[in-house]
Enzyme design. Structure first.
Site, PDB file in Angstrom:
ATOM      1  N   ALA A  80      82.221 -13.619  30.068  1.00 32.05           N
ATOM      2  CA  ALA A  80      83.040 -13.684  28.858  1.00 32.05           C
ATOM      3  C   ALA A  80      84.491 -13.440  29.248  1.00 32.05           C
ATOM      4  O   ALA A  80      84.806 -12.423  29.865  1.00 32.05           O
ATOM      5  CB  ALA A  80      82.580 -12.648  27.838  1.00 32.05           C
ATOM      6  N   HIS A  88      96.537 -14.894  32.377  1.00 37.09           N
ATOM      7  CA  HIS A  88      95.327 -14.541  33.120  1.00 37.09           C
ATOM      8  C   HIS A  88      94.095 -15.253  32.551  1.00 37.09           C
ATOM      9  O   HIS A  88      93.254 -15.747  33.299  1.00 37.09           O
ATOM     10  CB  HIS A  88      95.136 -13.019  33.085  1.00 37.09           C
ATOM     11  CG  HIS A  88      94.011 -12.523  33.915  1.00 37.09           C
ATOM     12  ND1 HIS A  88      94.074 -12.448  35.282  1.00 37.09           N
ATOM     13  CD2 HIS A  88      92.776 -12.080  33.568  1.00 37.09           C
ATOM     14  CE1 HIS A  88      92.938 -11.980  35.751  1.00 37.09           C
ATOM     15  NE2 HIS A  88      92.127 -11.747  34.732  1.00 37.09           N
TER      16      HIS A  88
END
Length: 154
Positions: A80, A88
């Site tokens: 996830a 990022h």
């Protein structure tokens, strides 16, 4: 004209499944894993190995090691990635997707991309158990692809 259609099924008997799951965002990945294991159990898979890695970025390396081992009919990659305030998110999501695809292409073993990419945790919970469980759906894809590859070798 003769047309032959080959499709994978969802019978897990005799299949060996590998799962690599990220610990980061474990409230989400833990639910994805539960969904995947539920699917495998319901469909008769008797052998499942689960390997935990620190985060989603580490998934492709371990998925490759698992696929190259010859032990698994399919490998399911669960993770996830939640959007934050920096780039990022995009970097991790893109590299993991490419890495997983490359492992599958390089080894000939189905490696299912089961990494959810979400804007926030609420969206993640909706995909990992509240409204549905994508882990179950990704495991179904692993079953189907493992069976399809088996049929294509016949």
């Amino acid at each position: 004209m003769e047309v032959r259609t080959v499709e994978g099924g969802f019978i897990g008997k005799g299949l060996r499944m590998g799962v690599v799951v990220a610990r980061f965002n474990d409230l989400l990945t833990g639910e994805l894993l539960k969904g995947a294991l539920d699917c495998f159990e319901r469909h008769g898979v008797e052998e499942v190995d689960v390997v935990k890695v620190p985060g989603s970025f580490e998934i492709p390396l371990v998925a490759k090691k698992m696929a190259e081992s010859g032990r698994y009919d399919a490998v399911l990659a669960l993770g996830a990635v939640v959007r934050g305030e920096t780039k990022h998110f995009d970097l991790v999501a893109n590299e993991v997707a490419k890495g997983v695809a490359n492992v599958s292409l390089d080894t000939g073993v189905p490696v299912i991309f089961g990494v959810i990419t979400v804007e926030d945790e609420l969206q993640g919970f909706n995909r990992a158990g509240v409204k549905s469980n994508k882990g179950f759906e990704y495991a179904m894809a692993a079953l189907e692809m493992a069976d399809l590859m088996r049929k294509m070798e016949e």
